[in-house]
Design a protein around this motif. Structure first.
Motif, PDB file in Angstrom:
ATOM      1  N   UNK A 301    -117.609  -0.524  43.174  1.00  0.00           N
ATOM      2  CA  UNK A 301    -117.471   0.200  44.436  1.00  0.00           C
ATOM      3  C   UNK A 301    -116.044   0.122  44.973  1.00  0.00           C
ATOM      4  N   UNK A 302    -115.443  -1.070  44.967  1.00  0.00           N
ATOM      5  CA  UNK A 302    -114.154  -1.249  45.633  1.00  0.00           C
ATOM      6  C   UNK A 302    -112.950  -1.089  44.713  1.00  0.00           C
ATOM      7  N   UNK A 303    -113.083  -1.387  43.415  1.00  0.00           N
ATOM      8  CA  UNK A 303    -111.891  -1.479  42.568  1.00  0.00           C
ATOM      9  C   UNK A 303    -111.967  -0.634  41.305  1.00  0.00           C
ATOM     10  N   UNK A 304    -112.858   0.327  41.258  1.00  0.00           N
ATOM     11  CA  UNK A 304    -112.948   1.165  40.062  1.00  0.00           C
ATOM     12  C   UNK A 304    -111.661   1.952  39.827  1.00  0.00           C
ATOM     13  N   UNK A 305    -111.030   2.409  40.912  1.00  0.00           N
ATOM     14  CA  UNK A 305    -109.816   3.221  40.776  1.00  0.00           C
ATOM     15  C   UNK A 305    -108.643   2.425  40.221  1.00  0.00           C
ATOM     16  N   UNK A 306    -108.681   1.114  40.338  1.00  0.00           N
ATOM     17  CA  UNK A 306    -107.563   0.281  39.863  1.00  0.00           C
ATOM     18  C   UNK A 306    -107.939  -0.495  38.604  1.00  0.00           C
ATOM     19  N   UNK A 307    -108.932  -0.026  37.874  1.00  0.00           N
ATOM     20  CA  UNK A 307    -109.444  -0.792  36.728  1.00  0.00           C
ATOM     21  C   UNK A 307    -108.383  -1.001  35.650  1.00  0.00           C
ATOM     22  N   UNK A 308    -107.446  -0.077  35.495  1.00  0.00           N
ATOM     23  CA  UNK A 308    -106.415  -0.247  34.473  1.00  0.00           C
ATOM     24  C   UNK A 308    -105.562  -1.479  34.747  1.00  0.00           C
ATOM     25  N   UNK A 309    -105.403  -1.823  35.999  1.00  0.00           N
ATOM     26  CA  UNK A 309    -104.560  -2.964  36.347  1.00  0.00           C
ATOM     27  C   UNK A 309    -105.259  -4.306  36.116  1.00  0.00           C
ATOM     28  N   UNK A 310    -106.569  -4.405  36.399  1.00  0.00           N
ATOM     29  CA  UNK A 310    -107.232  -5.707  36.310  1.00  0.00           C
ATOM     30  C   UNK A 310    -108.077  -5.891  35.051  1.00  0.00           C
ATOM     31  N   UNK A 311    -108.322  -4.820  34.307  1.00  0.00           N
ATOM     32  CA  UNK A 311    -109.216  -4.964  33.164  1.00  0.00           C
ATOM     33  C   UNK A 311    -108.649  -5.903  32.107  1.00  0.00           C
ATOM     34  N   UNK A 312    -107.353  -5.865  31.871  1.00  0.00           N
ATOM     35  CA  UNK A 312    -106.747  -6.742  30.863  1.00  0.00           C
ATOM     36  C   UNK A 312    -106.946  -8.217  31.192  1.00  0.00           C
ATOM     37  N   UNK A 313    -106.844  -8.549  32.479  1.00  0.00           N
ATOM     38  CA  UNK A 313    -107.051  -9.944  32.885  1.00  0.00           C
ATOM     39  C   UNK A 313    -108.493 -10.361  32.609  1.00  0.00           C
TER      40      UNK A 313
END
Length: 522
Positions: A301-313
């Motif tokens: 809900x809150x962070x789907x749009x920024x998934x490219x930034x946090x998915x690697x972590x």
């Protein structure tokens, strides 16, 4: 008229959809009634009253949930001024929590495996004293464990439906504080139990602090703690992303800690081993469901749009969790610690489905939580039955030749271990299959290959126990197998039946898990 009074009169009370939140209200209301029972009902009548109240309230909450599901809005609703989102995933998680809590409460209520129950008769007695040794032989038990379990269950239900971070934090504390107390109430091995409670409390306090700092940073970034508002702010703003990703990182530390995800897992082996086994089962199954329900909602809900930034972590976190669970699980000689490391490996598998952020990833993760919960509950129920003079015999050497002592118990435990390993015709196989399929569809093939390798490694320590039970000779002075009472029998039977049904006929549960997505109202 006073202008301030006129202003107050224009404020409308928030709308409440009582039908939507009734299951949670019933559980929390019953927990409050349970506290009154402890205060006003004679001690010799409390156990029966608490058992009837606890199981009855869970059943009533299940009926209320079923009545609402049959007429629920297609896309879900938000209620209580937008603090709770009652949508398809929340309803599935509520149903899962209620079903698992029935089996867990039956184990908690059992007084036949351990005479008087697994919990102390008087919690205030110092460990190691004459009074402490005497209470092992008494038939009384601390019945406060029942309202504590209901408060924890109510907190888990609020946690999985929380639509803003402040509500999620309050729900996190409501579910955590009772668990800290329950961990320290073991009738036997009191020092180990109290050590587990202290470790869980201290590390849980640190994790809550991380969550709260992350919440504060996200509020500073978005000007709101509502998940949809954070999503809108992150999708289009000229603000610095430092607060956004620092806040998300701290928030995830708190959430991953509660889900036993490595490297935030350090409490798990000690607490699983030291807590009373019914409480360990309660934590292992229900807390995992609540934690990953919250992680799913926050990331989707809150962070789907920024998934490219946090998915690697999170890729790295998932690999670390699987490695810790699979490799360190091989070195364990205590069954409860072994299943603790197993849960850390499973947390890594669950995180793979959580990262997919697709309908298939959502439904697969929800199904995995349901399957894992029942299998784990039944496994701990079996562990509670192998006993020696000091209580449960959890060292691996005590399980040598168990098939010769009790073929039925060894067969049940073998089936449950194979389910945890993900062998076909069990719920564990279907759970891993749907999660890994969702990850493959979302472009995470390398991570799936790594997960399969660690699944093979983890299968070794499950099979080691099977070989030990069937191909070793039992010691002449080895432990005995207790005859389970009706409550423990029902709990184990429920876990085994669900594990088998979800492995052979998973369609119904998968369809329900995929019935819809999260409500995005603010």
């Amino acid at each position: 008229m006073n202008p301030y009074l006129a202003q107050v009169e224009t404020i409308d009370a928030p709308g409440i959809d009582w039908g939507a939140i009734m299951p949670m209200v019933i559980v929390l209301g019953a927990a409050c009634v349970g506290v009154l029972i402890e205060a006003f009902v004679p001690k010799h009548q409390r156990w029966s009253g608490q058992v009837v109240l606890t199981l009855g309230s869970i059943g009533a909450a299940g009926i209320a949930l079923g009545a609402y599901v049959s007429n629920r809005p297609e896309h879900g609703i938000t209620t209580l001024a937008g603090t709770l989102a009652i949508d398809a995933p929340a309803l599935f998680l509520w149903g899962t929590l209620l079903a698992l809590s029935v089996a867990a409460v039956l184990m908690i209520a059992d007084r036949s495996v351990e005479p008087g129950g697994a919990f102390v008769a008087q919690a205030g007695i110092a460990p190691g004293t004459v009074q402490d040794r005497a209470q092992v032989q008494s038939t009384g038990m601390q019945t406060e464990v029942f309202p504590l379990a209901l408060f924890a269950l109510g907190g888990m239900m609020a946690f999985t439906a929380a639509n803003d971070l402040l509500t999620m934090f309050i729900a996190l504390e409501v579910l955590s504080l009772p668990l800290y107390l329950m961990c320290g109430l073991a009738r036997r091995r009191r020092l180990l139990s109290q050590e587990a409670a202290v470790k869980y409390f201290l590390l849980g306090a640190f994790a809550s602090a991380f969550f709260l700092y992350g919440l504060a940073m996200l509020y500073g970034y978005a000007g709101s703690v509502n998940l949809a508002d954070i999503a809108n702010a992150s999708a289009g703003t000229d603000r610095s992303d430092t607060l956004l990703f620092a806040g998300l990182g701290l928030l995830l530390v708190g959430l991953l800690f509660k889900g036993s995800v490595g490297p935030f897992h350090t409490w798990t082996p000690d607490v699983y081993q030291g807590a009373p086994t019914p409480v360990t089962a309660f934590m292992a199954a229900l807390t995992k469901v609540a934690a990953f329900g919250g992680i799913l909602r926050v990331l989707t809900v809150a962070f789907e749009a920024t998934s490219w930034e946090w998915r690697g972590v999170l890729w790295a976190v998932a690999i670390i969790s699987m490695a810790i669970g699979a490799v360190l699980g091989l070195t364990q000689t205590d069954l409860k610690r072994m299943i603790a490391y197993s849960s850390i490996a499973h947390a890594g598998f669950l995180l793979i489905g959580t990262m997919a952020l697709t309908d298939e990833g959502l439904s697969g993760t929800l199904f995995y939580l349901l399957a894992y919960g029942f299998t784990t509950l039944a496994a701990f129920g079996v562990i509670s039955l192998v006993r020696d003079s000091s209580g449960e015999a959890t060292h691996l050497s005590a399980w040598a030749g168990l098939a010769k002592r009790s073929p039925l118990l060894a067969g049940v435990f073998t089936f449950l271990l194979l389910a945890l390993a993900g062998i076909p015709l069990t719920s564990g196989f279907v759970g891993k299959f749907v999660v890994f399929s969702a990850a493959l569809s979302d472009g995470m093939a390398p991570l799936v290959v790594i997960a399969l390798l660690f699944s093979a490694v983890a299968a070794f320590f499950y099979l080691r126990v099977v070989v030990l039970m069937y191909f070793s000779e039992p010691a002449s002075d080895g432990p005995t197998v207790s005859v389970p009472g009706a409550f423990t029998t029902a709990s184990i039977a429920l876990g085994v039946v669900v594990t088998l049904l979800l492995g052979v006929l998973p369609t119904f549960a998968l369809d329900w898990a995929g019935a819809g997505g999260f409500a995005l109202g603010s």
